[in-house]
Design a protein around this motif. Structure first.
Motif, PDB file in Angstrom:
ATOM      1  N   ILE A   1     -82.184 -28.400 -36.222  1.00  0.00           N
ATOM      2  CA  ILE A   1     -81.395 -27.846 -37.323  1.00  0.00           C
ATOM      3  C   ILE A   1     -82.302 -27.108 -38.303  1.00  0.00           C
ATOM      4  O   ILE A   1     -81.984 -26.018 -38.775  1.00  0.00           O
ATOM      5  CB  ILE A   1     -80.603 -28.960 -38.047  1.00  0.00           C
ATOM      6  N   GLY A   2     -83.459 -27.709 -38.602  1.00  0.00           N
ATOM      7  CA  GLY A   2     -84.419 -27.048 -39.484  1.00  0.00           C
ATOM      8  C   GLY A   2     -84.901 -25.726 -38.916  1.00  0.00           C
ATOM      9  O   GLY A   2     -85.072 -24.734 -39.638  1.00  0.00           O
ATOM     10  N   ASN A   3     -85.086 -25.699 -37.593  1.00  0.00           N
ATOM     11  CA  ASN A   3     -85.551 -24.488 -36.917  1.00  0.00           C
ATOM     12  C   ASN A   3     -84.542 -23.346 -37.041  1.00  0.00           C
ATOM     13  O   ASN A   3     -84.904 -22.198 -37.306  1.00  0.00           O
ATOM     14  CB  ASN A   3     -85.811 -24.815 -35.444  1.00  0.00           C
ATOM     15  N   ILE A   4     -83.254 -23.662 -36.845  1.00  0.00           N
ATOM     16  CA  ILE A   4     -82.223 -22.609 -36.845  1.00  0.00           C
ATOM     17  C   ILE A   4     -81.719 -22.288 -38.257  1.00  0.00           C
ATOM     18  O   ILE A   4     -80.885 -21.402 -38.422  1.00  0.00           O
ATOM     19  CB  ILE A   4     -81.021 -22.998 -35.951  1.00  0.00           C
ATOM     20  N   SER A   5     -82.217 -23.021 -39.279  1.00  0.00           N
ATOM     21  CA  SER A   5     -81.745 -22.813 -40.658  1.00  0.00           C
ATOM     22  C   SER A   5     -82.603 -21.828 -41.430  1.00  0.00           C
ATOM     23  O   SER A   5     -82.456 -21.706 -42.653  1.00  0.00           O
ATOM     24  CB  SER A   5     -81.691 -24.155 -41.406  1.00  0.00           C
ATOM     25  N   ARG A   6     -83.470 -21.127 -40.753  1.00  0.00           N
ATOM     26  CA  ARG A   6     -84.338 -20.158 -41.421  1.00  0.00           C
ATOM     27  C   ARG A   6     -83.502 -19.141 -42.207  1.00  0.00           C
ATOM     28  O   ARG A   6     -82.525 -18.594 -41.694  1.00  0.00           O
ATOM     29  CB  ARG A   6     -85.201 -19.442 -40.388  1.00  0.00           C
ATOM     30  N   GLY A   7     -83.869 -18.891 -43.438  1.00  0.00           N
ATOM     31  CA  GLY A   7     -83.157 -17.938 -44.279  1.00  0.00           C
ATOM     32  C   GLY A   7     -82.092 -18.571 -45.157  1.00  0.00           C
ATOM     33  O   GLY A   7     -81.550 -17.908 -46.046  1.00  0.00           O
ATOM     34  N   ARG A   8     -81.793 -19.835 -44.947  1.00  0.00           N
ATOM     35  CA  ARG A   8     -80.816 -20.530 -45.793  1.00  0.00           C
ATOM     36  C   ARG A   8     -81.557 -21.341 -46.855  1.00  0.00           C
ATOM     37  O   ARG A   8     -82.658 -21.828 -46.620  1.00  0.00           O
ATOM     38  CB  ARG A   8     -79.933 -21.460 -44.960  1.00  0.00           C
ATOM     39  N   THR A   9     -80.926 -21.517 -48.005  1.00  0.00           N
ATOM     40  CA  THR A   9     -81.526 -22.374 -49.026  1.00  0.00           C
ATOM     41  C   THR A   9     -81.318 -23.835 -48.631  1.00  0.00           C
ATOM     42  O   THR A   9     -80.482 -24.152 -47.762  1.00  0.00           O
ATOM     43  CB  THR A   9     -80.898 -22.134 -50.406  1.00  0.00           C
ATOM     44  N   ILE A  10     -82.050 -24.710 -49.284  1.00  0.00           N
ATOM     45  CA  ILE A  10     -81.875 -26.147 -49.031  1.00  0.00           C
ATOM     46  C   ILE A  10     -80.452 -26.563 -49.370  1.00  0.00           C
ATOM     47  O   ILE A  10     -79.817 -27.322 -48.621  1.00  0.00           O
ATOM     48  CB  ILE A  10     -82.912 -26.950 -49.847  1.00  0.00           C
ATOM     49  N   LYS A  11     -79.918 -26.045 -50.460  1.00  0.00           N
ATOM     50  CA  LYS A  11     -78.538 -26.367 -50.849  1.00  0.00           C
ATOM     51  C   LYS A  11     -77.541 -25.891 -49.798  1.00  0.00           C
ATOM     52  O   LYS A  11     -76.619 -26.621 -49.419  1.00  0.00           O
ATOM     53  CB  LYS A  11     -78.224 -25.717 -52.197  1.00  0.00           C
ATOM     54  N   GLN A  12     -77.724 -24.667 -49.292  1.00  0.00           N
ATOM     55  CA  GLN A  12     -76.825 -24.135 -48.264  1.00  0.00           C
ATOM     56  C   GLN A  12     -76.919 -24.955 -46.976  1.00  0.00           C
ATOM     57  O   GLN A  12     -75.898 -25.196 -46.317  1.00  0.00           O
ATOM     58  CB  GLN A  12     -77.192 -22.683 -47.963  1.00  0.00           C
ATOM     59  N   THR A  13     -78.107 -25.383 -46.632  1.00  0.00           N
ATOM     60  CA  THR A  13     -78.291 -26.152 -45.402  1.00  0.00           C
ATOM     61  C   THR A  13     -77.610 -27.513 -45.506  1.00  0.00           C
ATOM     62  O   THR A  13     -76.887 -27.927 -44.587  1.00  0.00           O
ATOM     63  CB  THR A  13     -79.795 -26.341 -45.102  1.00  0.00           C
ATOM     64  N   VAL A  14     -77.824 -28.197 -46.623  1.00  0.00           N
ATOM     65  CA  VAL A  14     -77.242 -29.539 -46.778  1.00  0.00           C
ATOM     66  C   VAL A  14     -75.723 -29.460 -46.912  1.00  0.00           C
ATOM     67  O   VAL A  14     -74.989 -30.125 -46.161  1.00  0.00           O
ATOM     68  CB  VAL A  14     -77.857 -30.262 -47.994  1.00  0.00           C
ATOM     69  N   LEU A  15     -75.232 -28.648 -47.845  1.00  0.00           N
ATOM     70  CA  LEU A  15     -73.784 -28.586 -48.069  1.00  0.00           C
ATOM     71  C   LEU A  15     -73.061 -27.934 -46.893  1.00  0.00           C
ATOM     72  O   LEU A  15     -71.966 -28.356 -46.514  1.00  0.00           O
ATOM     73  CB  LEU A  15     -73.480 -27.843 -49.371  1.00  0.00           C
ATOM     74  N   GLY A  16     -73.685 -26.897 -46.288  1.00  0.00           N
ATOM     75  CA  GLY A  16     -73.093 -26.273 -45.097  1.00  0.00           C
ATOM     76  C   GLY A  16     -73.031 -27.247 -43.940  1.00  0.00           C
ATOM     77  O   GLY A  16     -72.056 -27.275 -43.172  1.00  0.00           O
ATOM     78  N   GLY A  17     -74.062 -28.082 -43.826  1.00  0.00           N
ATOM     79  CA  GLY A  17     -74.065 -29.107 -42.778  1.00  0.00           C
ATOM     80  C   GLY A  17     -72.958 -30.125 -42.987  1.00  0.00           C
ATOM     81  O   GLY A  17     -72.288 -30.541 -42.036  1.00  0.00           O
ATOM     82  N   TYR A  18     -72.748 -30.501 -44.242  1.00  0.00           N
ATOM     83  CA  TYR A  18     -71.655 -31.439 -44.524  1.00  0.00           C
ATOM     84  C   TYR A  18     -70.298 -30.810 -44.224  1.00  0.00           C
ATOM     85  O   TYR A  18     -69.413 -31.464 -43.662  1.00  0.00           O
ATOM     86  CB  TYR A  18     -71.707 -31.883 -45.992  1.00  0.00           C
ATOM     87  N   ILE A  19     -70.140 -29.535 -44.585  1.00  0.00           N
ATOM     88  CA  ILE A  19     -68.851 -28.870 -44.351  1.00  0.00           C
ATOM     89  C   ILE A  19     -68.558 -28.759 -42.860  1.00  0.00           C
ATOM     90  O   ILE A  19     -67.493 -29.162 -42.385  1.00  0.00           O
ATOM     91  CB  ILE A  19     -68.837 -27.474 -45.008  1.00  0.00           C
ATOM     92  N   PHE A  20     -69.517 -28.223 -42.097  1.00  0.00           N
ATOM     93  CA  PHE A  20     -69.266 -27.993 -40.668  1.00  0.00           C
ATOM     94  C   PHE A  20     -69.415 -29.278 -39.867  1.00  0.00           C
ATOM     95  O   PHE A  20     -68.554 -29.621 -39.055  1.00  0.00           O
ATOM     96  CB  PHE A  20     -70.230 -26.932 -40.127  1.00  0.00           C
ATOM     97  N   GLY A  21     -70.524 -29.999 -40.107  1.00  0.00           N
ATOM     98  CA  GLY A  21     -70.801 -31.196 -39.314  1.00  0.00           C
ATOM     99  C   GLY A  21     -69.836 -32.329 -39.597  1.00  0.00           C
ATOM    100  O   GLY A  21     -69.149 -32.825 -38.691  1.00  0.00           O
ATOM    101  N   VAL A  22     -69.759 -32.737 -40.866  1.00  0.00           N
ATOM    102  CA  VAL A  22     -68.864 -33.839 -41.233  1.00  0.00           C
ATOM    103  C   VAL A  22     -67.411 -33.438 -41.030  1.00  0.00           C
ATOM    104  O   VAL A  22     -66.598 -34.215 -40.519  1.00  0.00           O
ATOM    105  CB  VAL A  22     -69.107 -34.275 -42.699  1.00  0.00           C
TER     106      VAL A  22
END
Length: 518
Positions: free
Chosen positions: A334-355
């Motif tokens: 996930i860290g590898n494919i998250s290049r270009g996203r902010t930490i906030k976008q990665t965490v909250l986007g992960g919660y939106i899509f994943g959860v």
């Protein structure tokens, strides 16, 4: 690059030691199945029962850290160059993230996990089955599991894309705290524990869900051979599919991930729209989600100190341990494919899509059968108590659906796609682990990747042959997760320390640029 130079870059201890350990464990399970399972049960009792609070504290702690990272000064750090844009669209990124983090066991558990909870005395203590059995699957598969993934994903993404370190390992992620010891014995121990946990986690996943795939094939084709034999064949076929995908790099992984998502949501829509339980699914799902959120702190801290039901020991502790061992590969990917996203976008986007995707699966598939149970149209609890065969129970649940044969076929294809998309990302991550150094855009050698593709199925085959119980399969994860929890704490500490240093460096550079003469 020549072969001699390639060999010199491989860390053979890290590559071969887990292989030897896993093969040794597999041999013991083959030769002494009863004794091996008895020992595993005893060790599991110590980790799951005696020190089980350890897993619960880490789970709640990591969730709180994910919230802190999102809404603090760290949330605006871009995983890459400050002005870099995301490499993948939100849908492609979310698809790869979701499928790498959840293998085919999401379907296995979605269909009937509530039945296993319904037979536990804790449900009766809280209320009734209809009210509470649908709550726990949402709790065990949502925020805390994805917090494990996402916090470590931003730590790895920061290490890879901001600090541009070329050792893609757990020990490297711990360097800001352990310093030079990352290159010594301590670093080796950390990496060996990580890889062993990775193999244990994949073994748990394969061993839990592949027998359902075997049951579907036996029913579809009317075969009379044993389920164990078919399970082994499925393991080998799945291995061939994910090996082919990973050999084609991120392009192959991305294609499989999107295909898997389409199949997955297609299955969910069919069950919701034509299963006849649509209203109950939506209303009880909504109610269960509300109950989970309302009682989240209580659910997260319940320990059953009097041991009246052993519910947290049998389930919550197992699940947190299960997600912890999966944290070896999934967050790296996930860290590898998250290049270009902010930490906030990665965490909250992960919660939106994943959860979000996970909750939808459990609400639709779980509440379909719970609806039939509540209305008296079927008694799945009695079936499970009589036989103890969860795979047979899921087959019976699917048999009650319109177009049951088509749904069986779609479920089978979807499970194969889930396995392939999960394990191609895991094999890729493990192959990167084998290198002493690997540049950010460099891919691991095909032979090393192939070695890991094959290694990932050795222990699952052994567990299937030894006919390990569900409890012993779970034990493999609980035992392996104990040292990983300590390493995770050091890694998160390292990340926050390094991120703080990075922001200070950035502030100093900005000040210098602002004061420099034109």
């Amino acid at each position: 690059m020549d072969t001699k130079n390639q060999k010199g870059r491989i860390d053979w201890l890290i590559t071969l030691a887990p292989f030897i350990l896993i093969v040794g464990l597999a041999v013991l399970l083959f030769i002494f199945p009863e004794q091996s399972n008895a020992v595993i049960s005893q060790v599991r009792y110590f980790f799951g029962d005696t020190v089980g609070l350890y897993y619960l504290v880490i789970g709640l702690g990591v969730l709180l850290i994910s919230v802190f990272l999102s809404f603090s000064k760290y949330g605006n750090i871009v995983l890459g160059e400050p002005d870099e844009k995301p490499k993948y669209s939100f849908f492609t990124w979310g698809s790869m993230m979701f499928t790498c983090g959840l293998a085919a066991d999401i379907l296995f558990y979605s269909f009937a996990e509530w039945v296993m909870y319904a037979t536990n005395p804790h449900i009766a203590e809280m209320g009734n089955v209809a009210e509470w059995a649908g709550v726990f699957p949402l709790f065990h598969w949502s925020f805390i599991p994805w917090a494990f993934y996402l916090v470590l994903a931003v730590a790895f993404g920061f290490m890879l894309h901001v600090r541009k370190r070329n050792r893609q390992r757990y020990s490297e992620a711990c360097r800001p705290v352990i310093g030079k010891y990352a290159d010594g014995i301590l670093g080796r121990v950390i990496d060996l524990f990580a890889l062993f946990a990775l193999l244990a986690g994949t073994a748990t996943t394969f061993s839990v869900a592949t027998p359902l795939m075997a049951s579907i094939i036996l029913k579809l084709f009317g075969l009379s051979i044993s389920r164990t034999t078919v399970t082994i064949i499925i393991l080998l076929i799945t291995c061939a599919v994910y090996t082919y995908a990973v050999m084609h790099g991120f392009k192959g992984i991305g294609f499989l991930a999107k295909l898997c998502i389409y199949l997955f949501f297609g299955l969910l829509m069919i069950v919701l729209l034509i299963g006849g339980q649509g209203r109950y699914i939506i209303e009880n799902g909504f109610q269960s989600l509300g109950k989970m959120i309302q009682n989240f702190v209580e659910l997260s801290t319940y320990t059953d100190p009097a041991r009246t039901n052993n519910f947290p020991q049998d389930w919550t502790i197992y699940y947190w341990a299960y997600w912890m061992v999966w944290c070896i590969a999934a967050p790296f990917f996930i860290g590898n494919i998250s290049r270009g996203r902010t930490i906030k976008q990665t965490v909250l986007g992960g919660y939106i899509f994943g959860v979000g995707s996970t909750i939808v699966s459990f609400i639709i598939l779980g509440n379909y059968s719970l609806g039939l149970q509540t209305k008296g149209a079927a008694d799945f609890i009695a079936q499970y108590e009589a036989s103890g065969d969860l795979y047979g129970l899921i087959m019976n649940i699917i048999d009650t659906m319109p177009c049951a044969t088509f749904i069986l076929i779609l479920t089978l294809v979807c499970m194969i796609a889930f396995y392939a998309t999960s394990f191609d990302s895991i094999a890729y991550t493990a192959a990167c682990y084998s290198y002493k150094k690997l540049e950010p855009n460099e891919k691991p050698n095909a032979l090393i990747t192939l070695l890991w593709c094959l290694l990932l199925i050795v222990l699952p085959i052994a567990l299937v042959f030894s006919e390990s119980s569900m409890s012993n399969i779970q034990s493999v994860s609980i035992i392996s997760a104990f040292p990983i929890g300590i390493i995770m704490i050091v890694m998160i500490w390292s990340f926050i320390k390094d991120a703080k240093k990075y922001l200070e460096e950035k502030r100093l550079n900005t000040r210098k640029d602002g004061n420099s003469p034109l």
